[in-house]
Design an enzyme around this catalytic site. Structure first.
Site, PDB file in Angstrom:
ATOM      1  N   GLN A  91      -5.574  -4.026   5.780  1.00  0.00           N
ATOM      2  CA  GLN A  91      -4.207  -4.542   5.773  1.00  0.00           C
ATOM      3  C   GLN A  91      -4.230  -6.034   6.054  1.00  0.00           C
ATOM      4  O   GLN A  91      -4.598  -6.475   7.144  1.00  0.00           O
ATOM      5  CB  GLN A  91      -3.358  -3.797   6.810  1.00  0.00           C
ATOM      6  CG  GLN A  91      -1.879  -4.015   6.601  1.00  0.00           C
ATOM      7  CD  GLN A  91      -1.038  -3.068   7.423  1.00  0.00           C
ATOM      8  OE1 GLN A  91      -1.492  -2.004   7.824  1.00  0.00           O
ATOM      9  NE2 GLN A  91       0.211  -3.459   7.664  1.00  0.00           N
ATOM     10  N   LYS A 129       7.552 -13.557   5.078  1.00  0.00           N
ATOM     11  CA  LYS A 129       6.687 -13.933   6.202  1.00  0.00           C
ATOM     12  C   LYS A 129       5.275 -13.419   5.992  1.00  0.00           C
ATOM     13  O   LYS A 129       5.069 -12.444   5.251  1.00  0.00           O
ATOM     14  CB  LYS A 129       7.245 -13.415   7.527  1.00  0.00           C
ATOM     15  CG  LYS A 129       7.199 -11.904   7.667  1.00  0.00           C
ATOM     16  CD  LYS A 129       7.586 -11.460   9.061  1.00  0.00           C
ATOM     17  CE  LYS A 129       7.528  -9.937   9.216  1.00  0.00           C
ATOM     18  NZ  LYS A 129       6.170  -9.384   9.056  1.00  0.00           N
ATOM     19  N   LYS A 152       8.864  -5.108  10.088  1.00  0.00           N
ATOM     20  CA  LYS A 152       7.858  -5.157   9.035  1.00  0.00           C
ATOM     21  C   LYS A 152       6.483  -5.466   9.619  1.00  0.00           C
ATOM     22  O   LYS A 152       6.358  -6.104  10.668  1.00  0.00           O
ATOM     23  CB  LYS A 152       8.234  -6.220   7.994  1.00  0.00           C
ATOM     24  CG  LYS A 152       9.523  -5.904   7.238  1.00  0.00           C
ATOM     25  CD  LYS A 152       9.324  -4.711   6.300  1.00  0.00           C
ATOM     26  CE  LYS A 152      10.587  -4.382   5.531  1.00  0.00           C
ATOM     27  NZ  LYS A 152      11.625  -3.740   6.331  1.00  0.00           N
ATOM     28  N   ASP A 153       5.449  -5.035   8.898  1.00  0.00           N
ATOM     29  CA  ASP A 153       4.075  -5.172   9.365  1.00  0.00           C
ATOM     30  C   ASP A 153       3.687  -6.630   9.599  1.00  0.00           C
ATOM     31  O   ASP A 153       4.137  -7.536   8.894  1.00  0.00           O
ATOM     32  CB  ASP A 153       3.119  -4.566   8.342  1.00  0.00           C
ATOM     33  CG  ASP A 153       3.339  -3.082   8.164  1.00  0.00           C
ATOM     34  OD1 ASP A 153       2.618  -2.304   8.800  1.00  0.00           O
ATOM     35  OD2 ASP A 153       4.241  -2.713   7.388  1.00  0.00           O
ATOM     36  N   LYS A 154       2.796  -6.841  10.580  1.00  0.00           N
ATOM     37  CA  LYS A 154       2.289  -8.184  10.871  1.00  0.00           C
ATOM     38  C   LYS A 154       1.260  -8.618   9.850  1.00  0.00           C
ATOM     39  O   LYS A 154       1.350  -9.704   9.275  1.00  0.00           O
ATOM     40  CB  LYS A 154       1.684  -8.218  12.282  1.00  0.00           C
ATOM     41  CG  LYS A 154       1.052  -9.561  12.628  1.00  0.00           C
ATOM     42  CD  LYS A 154       0.488  -9.559  14.044  1.00  0.00           C
ATOM     43  CE  LYS A 154      -0.145 -10.913  14.372  1.00  0.00           C
ATOM     44  NZ  LYS A 154      -0.688 -10.946  15.757  1.00  0.00           N
TER      45      LYS A 154
END
Length: 341
Positions: free
Chosen positions: A16, A44, A73-75
């Site tokens: 990821q 982002k 939302k995912d980092k």
């Protein structure tokens, strides 16, 4: 360890990161183009939604709770989502610059954005070490999952590295940890609820057979509509479930939550915390991915997956279903030497 409805086991590499994990939020409504709120479409990279909101709050000199957002939302990804601001900040936001954040569009609306104000998310994910045979097996599994459904587990991201968020949540609820920030407190409560939901869902999948989720008398169902109405029918609505019109739900325990009945409740009780003094909810147990496609880049041994999931569903749960094994922070984090699970 989690269990999955479909017996897929494809060996590939997934990490990821901002190049291989792309998320685009689908808003739940059209924006009016007028009103006292400003809706910003924001991209982002390599930061959490909370971190991004904090950047905007500092820049505008306001409190973070004055900024609305629909979901976290995912980092480790490139994500696009919608934020709401008071419209008086339009001039300042036109001049906003940040190395990890970009405003791609702005439009006025009559309402702010609140948590849950989204229809779903579109994903674009690259997986590696994939050849023609593996790609064919993934497409076959995807076809089954689109028809029969995906077990809607909370992803590993929910629980933190080494499940530290879950550990903190249990300590807080046991009175062994004091948390002052109400947002952090609510988040930790939701982590604990998510853990119990996942354990319940694992049990229900274990009770299912041949890739078909088993329904029980007394299950609480949810309509697959924007309103997401809950109901407990007198008879199991099998045809509506097979037509993807309704889905069974699992309990996120707490006060005011709609409990299952009958046989479904007997299973649910094992994973209920009836003394939890926080608001409870229900969550879809099964979701159906839509618009799945796979493009194989044979020379690079890479496959690009595209699909849409309803709000709250984790793309990594679908990746896990293809692999047939659980993803952890250690196996998903990008590094110079990618490691296969």
């Amino acid at each position: 360890m989690r269990v999955y409805l479909h017996q897929s086991s494809v060996d590939f590499i997934f990490t990821q990161n901002k190049e291989d994990f792309i998320v685009d939020e689908i808003p739940s409504r059209e924006f009016a183009g007028r009103g006292k709120y400003l809706i910003a479409r924001v991209q982002k990279q390599e930061m959490t939604t909370w971190d991004m909101v904090a950047v905007f709050a500092r820049y505008l000199g306001i409190e973070a709770n004055e900024i609305g957002y629909a979901g976290l939302k995912d980092k480790h990804a490139t994500t696009t989502q919608y934020l709401s601001f008071d419209a008086r900040y339009i001039a300042a936001l036109k001049n906003f610059r940040h190395k990890n954040i970009k405003i791609t569009d702005m439009k006025k609306d009559t309402k702010s954005i609140r948590m849950g104000d989204l229809a779903g998310n579109r994903f674009g994910i690259n997986i590696h070490d994939v050849d023609n045979i593996k790609a064919g097996r993934i497409e076959k599994a995807a076809h089954k999952i689109q028809k029969e459904g995906l077990a809607n587990y909370f992803g590993y991201q929910r629980f933190g590295k080494e499940q530290d968020a879950l550990i903190q949540a249990k300590e807080m609820l046991a009175g062994e940890r004091f948390v002052k920030d109400p947002k952090v407190k609510n988040f930790l409560v939701s982590v604990y609820q998510s853990h119990l939901f996942n354990e319940w869902l694992k049990k229900r999948v274990q009770l299912s057979q041949n890739g078909k989720f088993k329904l029980f008398a007394g299950d609480v169902f949810m309509t697959m509509t924007p309103e997401e109405k809950l109901f407990t029918p007198k008879e199991v609505p099998l045809q509506d479930f097979l037509a993807h019109k309704v889905t069974p739900t699992g309990l996120l325990p707490g006060r005011g939550a709609f409990r299952a009945r009958g046989d479904a409740r007997e299973i649910e009780k094992e994973f209920d915390d009836e003394y939890l003094p926080y608001k409870g909810f229900r969550r879809a147990a099964i979701v159906w991915p839509e618009d799945f496609s796979l493009k194989l880049h044979a020379k690079e041994k890479k496959a690009h997956l595209r699909f849409t999931l309803p709000k709250g569903a984790y793309a990594t749960s679908l990746i896990e279903a293809f692999k047939g094994e659980e993803i952890t922070p250690a196996t998903s984090t990008d590094n110079k030497n990618r490691t296969s699970f």
